[in-house]
Every structure is written in C-alpha cells, then in structure tokens.
Design an enzyme around this catalytic site. Structure first.
Site, PDB file in Angstrom:
ATOM      1  CG  ASP A  52       4.030   2.471   6.965  1.00  0.00           C
ATOM      2  OD1 ASP A  52       3.436   3.422   6.429  1.00  0.00           O
ATOM      3  OD2 ASP A  52       4.443   2.503   8.141  1.00  0.00           O
ATOM      4  CG  HIS A 108       3.069   6.790   7.727  1.00  0.00           C
ATOM      5  ND1 HIS A 108       3.145   5.455   8.099  1.00  0.00           N
ATOM      6  CD2 HIS A 108       2.556   7.435   8.804  1.00  0.00           C
ATOM      7  CE1 HIS A 108       2.696   5.314   9.336  1.00  0.00           C
ATOM      8  NE2 HIS A 108       2.339   6.505   9.797  1.00  0.00           N
ATOM      9  CB  SER A 425       2.788   6.475  13.000  1.00  0.00           C
ATOM     10  OG  SER A 425       1.572   6.014  12.503  1.00  0.00           O
TER      11      SER A 425
END
Length: 633
Positions: A52, A108, A425
């Site tokens: 990520d 994220h 996600s």
C-alpha cells in the site's frame, strides 16, 4: 541480449496501478469472548502484510497492548529512522525509490492496515460521528507494511518487490487494495506475485476495482486471488432534507451542522452546480446533481462561494442509492437518485419551494444493508469467463478507520486521526482480516480452503431477510455479489471445502491456450502444457459456464472439515432453463479430511441466454452452497 542473461524469464513495459476505506466488525458478527473472535483468539500469531501507500506507525490503532512478540519465523525489517515498530506493527519496508521511509503520506495504507488488524482504540470518531471503539477485523494479528505506491500510483516493479519481501519475511496473509484494467495473468504483476504467495501457503485478498456498475470491469480476477467487492453497512451519518410540503428524504453527511436554522430556506435547482453564475443562490438551499467534472464536495464549495446557505446533492441515475458521508464545507445532505428526483419535482411544483436540512447524527439498523455500492466492479471476468468473479462482497462504504493526520477539510485535533472513506480498497482488508482469523483457528487450511470456506458460507439476504440488493435496490445478481456477503462466523465451520493445490492451476492455465512460456512466467518455473482442463473444471467453489446446445459435465471434489461421520444431500436452486444432473446425489463421509467427488452435467432445456442459481449440499448441521452462472458467448 537481455533474454540471454541468467535468471531471465520475460520483459515488457511496466504499468502503474491505482489505489482502490468502527462498526463493521460487529456488523459482521464479530464480538468479544464469543464466536470466531474467541475461536481464533482475535487472529493471534497471524501476520498480515499490506502492499500500500505506507503507514503512520504512531497512530493509536497500532498500539501493541495485549500483543505477544511476532512468531519465530518472522524475518522482516522496520525501516523507519526512529523507533516505530512494536509487537503490533512488526515490520515496515519501503520499496519506493522516490521515498525515504515507509511513512504514509496519503492515508490509504494507514486506513487499510487498521481495517484489517488495528488494535482497540476507545473514543474513535469522525467529527463526532460514528463514535465508539475502533478495531480491526483481526485485532491480535501482527501487521507488516510494504510501501509500494508513490504520489503517481503504484508501479509494478515496486509491487513485485513488495510481494517478494512479504513472502521472504514470513507473512501469512497479503492484502492489496490496488488494481488496474484486467490483462492476462502472465502480463499482470499482481497475479504473478499472488501465485508466488499462494505457493508458500500465503492467502491473498485483493480489491475488485471501483469501475461499477457496468459489467465486465473486474480487476484482480485470477482464481488464486480472493476478489472482493464492496457493500454498505447498516450505519448512516444521517442528514434529512425536509421540504416545505412536509416530505422528508434521508441522506448522509459527515459535516453535521449545528448552525443551520430550523426555518425553511428558499430552494432552487442549480443543475449540476458547475456554473452558478446565472442563479441567485444567496441565502438559499441549492439542489445539485452529483454528475459532471466536480466532486460533491467541490460542488458544495461552489454553492458556498456563491452565497448559498446549504446544498442537497442528488445522485446521478447510475449511482442509485449509494450515498457518502463526506466532509462538506456547508450544511449538506447527499441523497439517492430517486429522492433527488422527488425533490426536483417538488421544486417544479410550486412557485415558492422551501426546504431545510435536519441533522440526525449516527443511526444504525438500515434493513436494506448490505447493499452493493454502485462503484463496486462487476463480472464477468473477461480474461477467464469460466471463473465467477467477484468472489465475495464485504463492507466498503463509509468505513471509519485510522488516518494519517487530519483528513482534508478537517481542522487537526486529538480526534481527527480517523477518516470515513469508501471503495473496494476498504472491503479488501476486511476479508484479509477474516482470512487471518480463519488461519489462526485452522492453521492447517490452505489458501484455497480458506477461500472456499468464505465463499460457500456467504450470506444471500440482508438484515431485512430479503435478497441482497444492488445500488438501485434491485436483487443483486451473481456478477455483482459473487458468492454473497461474507459471514465470518459461518466460514469458521463450513462443513466441506473445495481445495486447490498450486500445481492444479497449471492445467487450468494451459486450458486457456496460453503458451508454455506464458504459463512459465506465472508459475515461475519451466512448464510444458502436456495436459489441460476447461476453466470450469478447476475445483473452484463456484461455477461459471459457457453453455451452448451440447451438455457439459464437470467434476468437483470436496474435503470434509466438519463432522467425521456425516451425510450430505444435494439440492439445485434456480438455474432456470438449464437441466442439472448430479451424480452421486448423496455424499457419505466417515472421517475428517476425507475427500469425495461428484459430477454435474449441465444441459440447456430452453433457449434462455443466461441463468443463475446454486448447488447446495446439506447435512443435519451444514449447508455448503456453490453459485452457478450460466452464459452463452
């Protein structure tokens, strides 16, 4: 020539892939001291690796209270230049050449990590909403971050390096919320890396992509990957549009304004609100269509800049009932397409339309949940239509989890370290966490067995006990939900599993008419395609069959992981226009881990183009369901 160098397999231009976000554990039936959390000891001892954007190691979700040291097999590193890792975050590596450390500068990676395995954090909230204890799906699992994304995306060379590092370090589960347009697996680094992982017994969960609601846009669809779509939970951050005629329409907004007057304001239709120069919006509530080049938040800025008092954001048609709890810059509510039309009709029905917005805070109990999000990518998986994708859906709408500092539009404070975002996600790490729980409870299960357990026990109905719906509140088909919505507790005790060994994928790949070299690239060794099978012959927990006028027969083998002495009988549900013949119709087991096979013959009985349904094997205790999608190219 490069191909003459030792170790060379293939070369091609690399692609840059893109990123695909408190209440979801309880929504999934995970509760302290009972059920799967108890049986798995919260995922104790399992290591989840995430590829990520990096991680914020100082976030409270990554505290190591109650955590034991990592298992002896762990070989990973912590590449921060300060003491950042602990018994929760046991590793953090930077594979990005333009970055100096694994630190998350996006948010994220921090969000997905805490969703999968964040530790307990009391008093978590977002602008006072969704207040409670934040916790990941596997709170006693260890975390390892592999930073593979920079500001421009996630180049394949970094992703492959991340895979190699995670495999070498000793992770048990890999979660990847990254993807790109589907291409054959011999050209897709995510698929090649995932195959290397499952060869080592590592489970791989990937996001299905955010290109819905149209069909044939599945990403990360290789059969050795768990491909995860996104759905809602029963929690809403409620903001109600109240009209002058007394009608009320519930939408959502993370900005719960306390300053808007209860008095009714003039209401006008601002179209798509990308050009408000021709409107006088001062002191008015503006109805905006959520379409065009500007995001909903940007439309709110335009309304505020023009002097508007508030905004009602109505979905475009294809977005249906999917609404987001976002940080608007003025009092706002995001309503469904249907409700937006009703509000528009009201503005046209009177010369003096008026409205206000009533903010109701956090509300639970939406009986429609889970609803598939409009953005969740749909099948069929064009690279291999004989594999039904997505495999599963899980929570991916308005998910509260850890964030790297204060989110955009939020003033930094002690409580601004969480954010609510949406996407496949966010669904992907939920399933990675579930896989970690199952790995802890059943350390001898293969990645395919864990995947089968998740798929064959999935839910098909919502909280209202009706079929799961899509973004338009129509019954969702198999190309939208795959096997259904994950039910972790049922997955812990599935009765039977459809197991697949890594070498079993070779004849499947050969059956796709890939060359020896192309198959060799995927499995990372020399292969000669001396035998092949049809796609639907792979021992997958679901069926996807291109059925013409001729009958087709396929074999499946199930492994008994339930009760040693058990008898299963078969039932066919749905599949209209297709006759199914199943032999044998009864499976009798006398031992655990015993394997038995059955054959299914499919033959069209009408000219119906497509059909869907299920095969269900049932004993006195278990129900093992496999979805069936019939199509004709």
């Amino acid at each position: 020539m490069m191909e003459k160098k030792p170790g060379f397999i293939s070369a091609r231009p690399q692609r840059v892939l893109q990123l695909h976000t408190t209440h979801s554990p309880s929504f999934l039936g995970l509760h302290q001291n009972v059920g799967l959390w108890n049986a798995s000891n919260f995922g104790k001892g399992v290591i989840i690796g995430l590829l990520d954007t990096g991680i914020n190691p100082q976030h409270p979700s990554f505290n190591d209270n109650g955590m034991l040291p990592p298992p002896a097999k762990w070989k990973g590193k912590c590449e921060f230049n300060f003491k950042a890792c602990n018994n929760k975050l046991i590793g953090a590596r930077n594979l990005v050449k333009t970055a100096k450390s694994p630190l998350d500068r996006d948010g994220h990676g921090t969000h997905t990590s805490s969703t999968a395995a964040g530790n307990f954090v009391d008093g978590a909230n977002f602008l006072g909403n969704a207040n409670g204890t934040a916790v990941g799906i596997a709170p006693r699992a260890h975390l390892a971050m592999y930073k593979v994304c920079d500001d421009d995306g996630c180049p394949e060379v970094f992703i492959l390096a991340g895979y190699d590092a995670a495999i070498e370090d000793g992770v048990d589960v890999i979660s990847i919320s990254i993807g790109a347009t589907a291409i054959p697996p011999y050209e897709e680094i995510l698929a090649i890396g995932a195959y290397r992982a499952i060869e080592k017994g590592i489970f791989v969960s990937c996001s299905a992509g955010n290109s819905g609601p149209s069909n044939t846009n599945i990403e990360n669809g290789s059969p050795w990957i768990l491909t995860v779509g996104a759905s809602s939970t029963d929690r809403k951050i409620s903001a109600v549009a109240v009209l002058g005629n007394g009608a009320e329409y519930e939408g959502e907004s993370a900005f719960q304004s306390t300053k808007i007057s209860r008095n009714l304001f003039p209401l006008i239709n601002g179209g798509n609100c990308e050009s408000l120069a021709r409107f006088d919006v001062r002191g008015k509530i503006v109805l905006c269509e959520n379409m065009g080049n500007l995001s909903g938040i940007e439309k709110g800025r335009a309304v505020k800049h023009a002097g508007g008092a508030a905004m009602i954001l109505g979905n475009e048609k294809e977005h249906g009932y999917t609404t987001f709890a976002e940080v608007h810059v003025l009092p706002s509510t995001h309503v469904s397409y249907t409700d937006g039309l009703k509000i528009l009709k009201y503005t046209e029905s009177t010369s003096d339309p008026v409205a206000t917005i009533s903010f109701k805070g956090t509300r639970f109990g939406d009986k429609h949940a889970p609803v598939v999000a409009y953005f969740s990518s749909r099948g069929p998986y064009n690279i291999s239509r004989g594999i039904l994708k997505p495999d599963i859906i899980g929570p991916g709408v308005n998910i509260l989890a850890a964030w790297n500092g204060a989110p955009a539009g939020v003033k930094p404070s002690a409580t601004s370290t969480f954010n609510i975002i949406s996407g496949t996600s966010m669904a992907c790490p939920h399933l990675a966490g579930v896989a970690a729980l199952l790995k802890s409870a059943h350390p001898d299960w293969s990645p395919a067995a864990i995947k089968s357990a998740i798929m064959t026990t999935a839910d098909l109905v919502n909280l209202g006990n009706n079929p799961i719906q899509d973004e338009k509140l129509n019954p969702a088909d198999l190309l939208t939900i795959g096997s259904g919505h994950v039910n972790p507790s049922k997955a812990n005790d599935p009765g039977l599993v459809y197991d697949i060994q890594p070498q079993d994928y070779v004849p499947y790949l050969c059956g796709l008419n890939y060359t020896d070299q192309q198959v060799s690239i995927i499995v990372n060794r020399k292969v000669h395609c001396t035998s092949s099978i049809a796609e639907a012959e792979l021992n997958y927990p679901s069926f996807s069959i291109d059925l013409g006028s001729c009958a087709q027969t396929f074999t499946r083998t199930v492994t008994n992981v339930g009760e040693a002495n058990s008898t299963y009988t078969v039932e066919v549900i749905g599949v209209e226009g297709v006759a199914l013949s199943i032999k044998p119709r009864i499976l009798k087991f006398s031992a655990l881990n015993q394997k038995l096979s059955y054959q299914v013959t499919f033959k069209r009985s009408t000219s119906t183009h497509s059909s869907q349904g299920y095969i269900k094997w049932s004993s006195t205790k278990y129900s093992v369901r496999s979805p069936i999608s019939i199509f004709k190219l």
